[in-house]
Scaffold this active site. Structure first.
Site, PDB file in Angstrom:
ATOM      1  N   GLU A 180      -6.775   4.807   8.077  1.00 59.36           N
ATOM      2  CA  GLU A 180      -6.546   6.228   7.754  1.00 59.36           C
ATOM      3  C   GLU A 180      -7.784   6.850   7.115  1.00 59.36           C
ATOM      4  OE1 GLU A 180      -2.890   5.633   5.641  1.00 59.36           O
ATOM      5  OE2 GLU A 180      -1.883   5.124   7.516  1.00 59.36           O
ATOM      6  N   GLY A 208       2.536   2.360  10.744  1.00 64.08           N
ATOM      7  CA  GLY A 208       3.489   3.460  10.581  1.00 64.08           C
ATOM      8  C   GLY A 208       4.177   3.894  11.870  1.00 64.08           C
ATOM      9  N   SER A 267       3.614  -1.963  10.316  1.00 59.84           N
ATOM     10  CA  SER A 267       5.073  -1.846  10.495  1.00 59.84           C
ATOM     11  C   SER A 267       5.857  -3.092  10.075  1.00 59.84           C
ATOM     12  CB  SER A 267       5.406  -1.480  11.952  1.00 59.84           C
ATOM     13  OG  SER A 267       4.920  -0.191  12.251  1.00 59.84           O
ATOM     14  N   LYS A 294      -0.058   4.296  -0.206  1.00 59.51           N
ATOM     15  CA  LYS A 294      -0.742   5.477   0.375  1.00 59.51           C
ATOM     16  C   LYS A 294      -0.561   6.682  -0.561  1.00 59.51           C
ATOM     17  CE  LYS A 294       0.395   3.624   4.874  1.00 59.51           C
ATOM     18  NZ  LYS A 294       0.134   3.764   6.284  1.00 59.51           N
ATOM     19  N   ASN A 354       0.850  -1.193   0.000  1.00 63.65           N
ATOM     20  CA  ASN A 354       0.000   0.000   0.000  1.00 63.65           C
ATOM     21  C   ASN A 354       0.891   1.250   0.000  1.00 63.65           C
ATOM     22  OD1 ASN A 354      -1.840   2.048   0.513  1.00 63.65           O
ATOM     23  ND2 ASN A 354      -2.194   1.469   2.642  1.00 63.65           N
ATOM     24  N   HIS A 360      -9.556   1.242   5.288  1.00 63.23           N
ATOM     25  CA  HIS A 360      -8.246   1.433   5.919  1.00 63.23           C
ATOM     26  C   HIS A 360      -8.415   2.417   7.074  1.00 63.23           C
ATOM     27  CE1 HIS A 360      -4.087   2.586   6.563  1.00 63.23           C
ATOM     28  NE2 HIS A 360      -3.729   1.508   5.877  1.00 63.23           N
ATOM     29  N   GLU A 406      -5.295  -4.914  10.811  1.00 61.81           N
ATOM     30  CA  GLU A 406      -4.266  -3.896  10.954  1.00 61.81           C
ATOM     31  C   GLU A 406      -4.496  -3.125  12.259  1.00 61.81           C
ATOM     32  OE1 GLU A 406      -2.313  -2.737   7.088  1.00 61.81           O
ATOM     33  OE2 GLU A 406      -4.093  -1.499   7.212  1.00 61.81           O
TER      34      GLU A 406
HETATM   35  C1  PEP Z   1      -0.745   0.261   6.053  1.00 61.58           C
HETATM   36  O1  PEP Z   1      -0.799   1.420   5.732  1.00 61.58           O
HETATM   37  O2  PEP Z   1      -1.648  -0.513   5.720  1.00 61.58           O
HETATM   38  C2  PEP Z   1       0.419  -0.194   6.848  1.00 61.58           C
HETATM   39  C3  PEP Z   1       0.396  -1.394   7.342  1.00 61.58           C
HETATM   40  O3  PEP Z   1       1.431   0.705   6.985  1.00 61.58           O
HETATM   41  P1  PEP Z   1       2.906   0.417   7.580  1.00 61.58           P
HETATM   42  O4  PEP Z   1       3.385  -0.895   7.033  1.00 61.58           O
HETATM   43  O5  PEP Z   1       3.731   1.571   7.120  1.00 61.58           O
HETATM   44  O6  PEP Z   1       2.754   0.357   9.074  1.00 61.58           O
END
Ligand code: PEP
Length: 274
Positions: free
Chosen positions: A112, A186, A225, A24, A22, A110, A180
């Protein structure tokens, strides 16, 4: 016995783990071009036992469709809530339009989007329905906040997100579930093998209990992460069918490394089964 071994082996091949990247709100044409060139070269050199899905910003989908090896599937990061293919909705992009430029998947819900765009479970469900109407698969994200984790309500939160975000027409053929934890996205904080296993077990009991055929289970992927150095630990948790990678998917070398670890893991599993 031979027949049994063969069917098991074919089964594992069909059950490819997923590695979803992803991007973003990141990525320029120059970045996409370099990424595609390197990833294609790697794919031509080595056979991978994983299904790679890349979710770039909408601006790069068409370019990547033309320039990435077709073994890599594309996902949009969001869709309009409407089921109509076209209409007077300035700024929105319909699921049919996303399908038209070459996507097979759309990420919905998601954290976000839930946080910054106030997307409720109901909106997520409507978006998933729009994705199905355009003949694509929805990658529906769920996860708890740090406060919810600390108050011990992780499973309760996940349960209501699943119940309210999944359309009645959701099936393992049109939906992938991404767990998630918000506190892991992040932040550099990764859920432990036990934490992931606990939630994936819970999800598996909720969604797959009645499914006798292993191949017809909902696929459950973990995100938060992820780096190549922590992939092995994450894959050791129960019911992890793949990964949703954010930041690390932007760097082609790191993303490729993650894909390799997942593919190796898959190879070992298929050997154990044969
Ligand atoms: C995500 O945005 O779905 C995600 C898992 O981000 P990151 O791997 O940067 O934590």
């Amino acid at each position: 016995l031979q027949e049994y071994k063969l069917s098991n082996y074919i089964f594992w091949l069909n059950m490819k783990h997923l590695v979803i990247g992803n991007w973003k709100m990141n990525g320029t044409l120059a970045h996409a071009s370099e990424f595609a060139q390197h990833l294609n070269e790697k794919l031509w050199q080595e056979e991978m036992l994983t299904q790679i899905i890349l979710s770039p910003p909408t601006t790069l989908i068409n370019y990547l469709k033309q320039n990435l090896d077709s073994k890599i599937k594309l996902a949009a990061q969001d869709t309009a809530v409407n089921k109509e293919a076209t209409g007077a909705y300035t700024g929105d992009i319909s699921a049919a339009m996303i399908k038209d430029i070459g996507c097979d998947y759309v990420i919905v819900g998601h954290s976000e989007r839930r946080q910054y765009h106030h997307e409720t479970n109901q909106i997520v469900r409507q978006k998933a329905e729009a994705v199905y109407a355009a003949n694509m698969m929805a990658i529906i994200c769920v996860g708890e906040s740090m406060a919810e984790k600390e108050s011990g309500s992780t499973c309760k939160v996940i349960e209501s997100q699943i119940k309210e975000s999944l359309p009645v027409s959701a099936t393992p053929e049109n939906t992938i579930i991404a767990y998630e934890p918000i506190w892991a996205i992040g932040t550099g904080l990764v859920a432990t093998k036990d934490e992931i296993g606990m939630v994936h077990n819970f999800l598996n009991n909720m969604l797959n209990k009645e499914r006798v055929s292993f191949a017809k289970r909902y696929k459950l992927v973990y995100g938060g992460s992820i780096k190549s150095s922590n992939v092995a630990e994450i894959l050791a948790a129960s019911y992890v069918d793949g990964l949703l990678v954010g930041g690390a998917s932007l760097l082609w070398k790191e993303f490729w490394q993650i894909i390799k670890v997942v593919s190796e893991h898959q190879k070992i599993m298929s050997l154990e089964c044969s």
